[in-house]
Design an enzyme around this catalytic site. Structure first.
Site, PDB file in Angstrom:
ATOM      1  N   ASN C  19      20.909  30.300 -40.855  1.00 55.56           N
ATOM      2  CA  ASN C  19      20.683  29.131 -41.708  1.00 55.56           C
ATOM      3  C   ASN C  19      19.206  29.155 -41.774  1.00 55.56           C
ATOM      4  O   ASN C  19      18.399  28.000 -40.977  1.00 55.56           O
ATOM      5  CB  ASN C  19      21.290  28.112 -41.162  1.00 55.56           C
ATOM      6  CG  ASN C  19      21.243  26.827 -42.006  1.00 55.56           C
ATOM      7  OD1 ASN C  19      20.869  27.071 -43.149  1.00 55.56           O
ATOM      8  ND2 ASN C  19      21.514  25.538 -41.428  1.00 55.56           N
ATOM      9  N   HIS C 102      25.387  17.939 -43.899  1.00 55.67           N
ATOM     10  CA  HIS C 102      24.487  18.426 -42.950  1.00 55.67           C
ATOM     11  C   HIS C 102      23.500  17.026 -42.716  1.00 55.67           C
ATOM     12  O   HIS C 102      23.426  16.018 -43.635  1.00 55.67           O
ATOM     13  CB  HIS C 102      23.375  19.427 -43.288  1.00 55.67           C
ATOM     14  CG  HIS C 102      22.600  19.915 -42.242  1.00 55.67           C
ATOM     15  ND1 HIS C 102      21.456  19.139 -41.975  1.00 55.67           N
ATOM     16  CD2 HIS C 102      22.444  20.819 -41.427  1.00 55.67           C
ATOM     17  CE1 HIS C 102      20.696  19.831 -40.909  1.00 55.67           C
ATOM     18  NE2 HIS C 102      21.360  20.937 -40.622  1.00 55.67           N
ATOM     19  N   GLU C 150      27.813  18.904 -33.906  1.00 56.00           N
ATOM     20  CA  GLU C 150      26.490  19.167 -33.545  1.00 56.00           C
ATOM     21  C   GLU C 150      26.501  17.642 -32.463  1.00 56.00           C
ATOM     22  O   GLU C 150      26.989  16.531 -32.836  1.00 56.00           O
ATOM     23  CB  GLU C 150      25.602  18.619 -34.590  1.00 56.00           C
ATOM     24  CG  GLU C 150      25.468  19.699 -35.305  1.00 56.00           C
ATOM     25  CD  GLU C 150      24.516  20.614 -35.169  1.00 56.00           C
ATOM     26  OE1 GLU C 150      23.951  20.870 -33.894  1.00 56.00           O
ATOM     27  OE2 GLU C 150      23.683  21.236 -36.008  1.00 56.00           O
ATOM     28  N   ILE C 155      22.518  11.993 -28.055  1.00 57.23           N
ATOM     29  CA  ILE C 155      21.103  11.596 -28.385  1.00 57.23           C
ATOM     30  C   ILE C 155      20.592  10.500 -27.635  1.00 57.23           C
ATOM     31  O   ILE C 155      21.479   9.397 -27.749  1.00 57.23           O
ATOM     32  CB  ILE C 155      20.952  11.831 -29.891  1.00 57.23           C
ATOM     33  CG1 ILE C 155      20.767  13.144 -30.392  1.00 57.23           C
ATOM     34  CG2 ILE C 155      19.510  10.996 -29.897  1.00 57.23           C
ATOM     35  CD1 ILE C 155      20.626  13.221 -31.842  1.00 57.23           C
TER      36      ILE C 155
END
Lengths: 236, 236, 236, 236
Positions: C19, C102, C150, C155
């Site tokens: 990608n 995305h 993901e 995070i």
């Protein structure tokens, strides 16, 4: 205070903007609004105070001198529009002014123009942000009450916004539309900064972090208001 | 009334949703909210009433029985986010619930999930709209309090949403997440429609135009609430 | 190579995703596509190669073994829609697959579901990104060919995505929809990382910076493909 | 033909715009592009032809005289930006021009200005749409090559865009920026309409449905081009 006696559209020059963004809400927002209200009363300077939508009515009902300002709105009219911010609802709750096109909430060109017209229809002062001098000129064509020029043109260039930039921004916007008031506020954090901005020709200035991070935000607001009044007197 | 005694997350089943969208604001919104409040008191049925952000505090202060609901919000936390709708500001103003992802104000998948979590953190009931049964199942995975399934799957197919569709929607969502309450509301405009929806298994129903266009919106709300109570009794 | 002989929808498991995002375009993109094509031929592994819209036809005409993939698309059908990315135009130009949602280009829930259906109608493989395990489950309800999870759930938590996270993501998505292939790719930069991902049960993996920043991106692609083939053999 | 010999920025006045939007793609788009190419060759008139991103290279490789134009783009530079439309990729594929801010794909003020600058950096002609005369003036401040003014100011007013509107739009934009070319195209569907627009002072005109719905789109393009050439001669 002596004023320039300008009253273009809905707004008198000069003025101070107190913009706590989403850092304050509810009682904390009301508390600072009251401090701004007292400073506006004591200095005679118009002070624009921004707040969350849900706090407009409470702040309007508990203050007399500040210009209550919302942080954005949508261009819709009463009807459908579930989840959008209806200008009429803000006006009836007591909003006098509206920020539009802040970098944290940008508008399409068409929505921005529609919002400026909706504000004018409801007799709300429109304060439109622009990321560069060129965008500030484009905004001025759409005849808002106030253009707020932020020198993000300079971002990444290694330069700092200086006096020349400020004067250039003011000059360029006035050439396009002399009826629009001009605010330059980026990097303004002290009373001294406010004094300088007004001396350079801005119609208004203000800030967020410079006020919220001050030892006493209420005192900082008063100092800024007094500095703007002094700057006007020094110009006479 | 007898209730199913379900209390999943923040919400008790069954309930009625009164959603004036942006058709009403200020005093007009308050007036209908008071009528809904009286109907909630008299019938014992939970009634969710949506209003503009600027009206939350006024409506909360003037009602006792309704669940005050905002039409959307943003996932931010206190801080920057100029122009966005801060969940904390809504909660402090008195909002008990929030609609999310309405077709007139769609959310990205990530923002939607973040908003559902923010609502849970603030103990606000999240009511999430979905345009199809498939989307309703996707939404149910994110564990909101309520999923509102609108059969736009059928748009353009020449079919009308019928009892089979409603039962299918309820069944499919419950399979994915039995803790989520399910509302089917499209096309609901009369007390009879509400009765039918609850009999088919929905946890709630309600409307916009069916109420606002009624000869008396206040009477229509009461009729709808009573019909839901009757439907529950008929099920026992 | 020996394959798991799974062919769910349009895609065979396992596979590698190359990608280059918007780092490469035109001749530079074609050059890497040819290297990926040779690696796909030599190893027998399906390799998905993403490219800008304007490069689809050129890359398709100059390769035989890669799966040519676009970086997004819009849900429109032929007609109006000036400025949008028409799925039919991509398909006719030679696109075999499409990334959707995305984090750098998020979709509303409704648009995402519409795009997944448009891809299915045009026999294009849909690869849908999700920022968290919960979002991955929601995506799986909409029946895309591939879900790419993901771990941005992590995070800000101070944790790093570890084997337990990867296995949990795969397990959770498969529970919702056993027909959907699962990719975990965050932080993958070496052939060793690819080997590990497949051993943990992922149907595919791949990367951007791990390939582009390698001493030789072409060699890195080959190494990754070979590692995936080895991982499959080790599983047999 | 005789031309006004104006060549402001990247574009010569007058010109014709053939805009099939998303109605045509692939071979159908190429076929019409070739017809436009022949008309441009035979009349000497610059013709702008818009196409999907995926068709740029094929159309550029199979035509010599048209100005190949994409329907939008994003302001990013090579790097991340998964799913966005990279200007460099369009330029390398053969795009000469770009439409921006079409009503079907509006831009924020900041993104629009950034895209205009990106187009200039890549020597691509920027054609920026505006929904009203006021927005056209705002756009002109940002110095694109062409402003396309659509009189949606008039929508809902019961009036039709007439000659006075067209001349006013042209005059107002030129006052703000005399270097910007001006297109008025709304409602243009015949060669006669094109003739009239150029006679009124527009630098260009064109259409979508007027061409695609013509008995022969190829013939309609030629007729329009010839009418524009005649209009210029009549003005000399």
């Amino acid at each position: 205070m002596e004023s320039k006696e300008e009253n273009m559209g809905n707004m008198q020059s000069p003025f101070l903007i107190v913009n706590p963004k989403s850092y304050l809400y509810g009682n904390e927002s009301l508390k600072l609004a009251k401090a701004a209200d007292q400073a506006a009363k004591d200095t005679g300077l118009p002070i624009i105070f921004t707040c969350p939508y849900a706090d407009v009515r409470m702040i309007r009902e508990n203050t007399e001198n500040i210009i209550v300002c919302v942080q954005s709105m949508d261009p819709l009219t009463p009807g459908r529009g579930m989840g959008h911010v209806l200008p009429e609802s803000l006006k009836e709750a007591g909003a006098d002014a509206v920020f539009l096109n802040h970098a944290e909430n940008p508008k399409t060109l068409s929505d921005l123009y529609a919002c400026i017209r909706r504000a004018a229809e409801l007799d709300m002062t429109s304060i439109v942000c622009a990321d560069s001098i060129t965008e500030a000129k484009a905004v001025a064509c759409m005849n808002p009450d106030v253009v707020l020029a932020e020198p993000t043109d300079l971002i990444g260039t290694g330069q700092v916004a200086d006096d020349a930039y400020t004067m250039e921004a003011i000059d360029q916007v006035r050439k396009v539309n002399p009826d629009v008031l001009v605010v330059v506020a980026s990097g303004v954090s002290t009373a001294e900064d406010c004094y300088n901005m007004i001396r350079l020709g801005a119609d208004g200035t203000g800030g967020t972090s410079g006020i919220l991070n001050a030892p006493s935000p209420a005192v900082r607001i008063r100092e800024m208001a007094e500095a703007i009044v002094r700057a006007v007197k020094a110009s006479d």
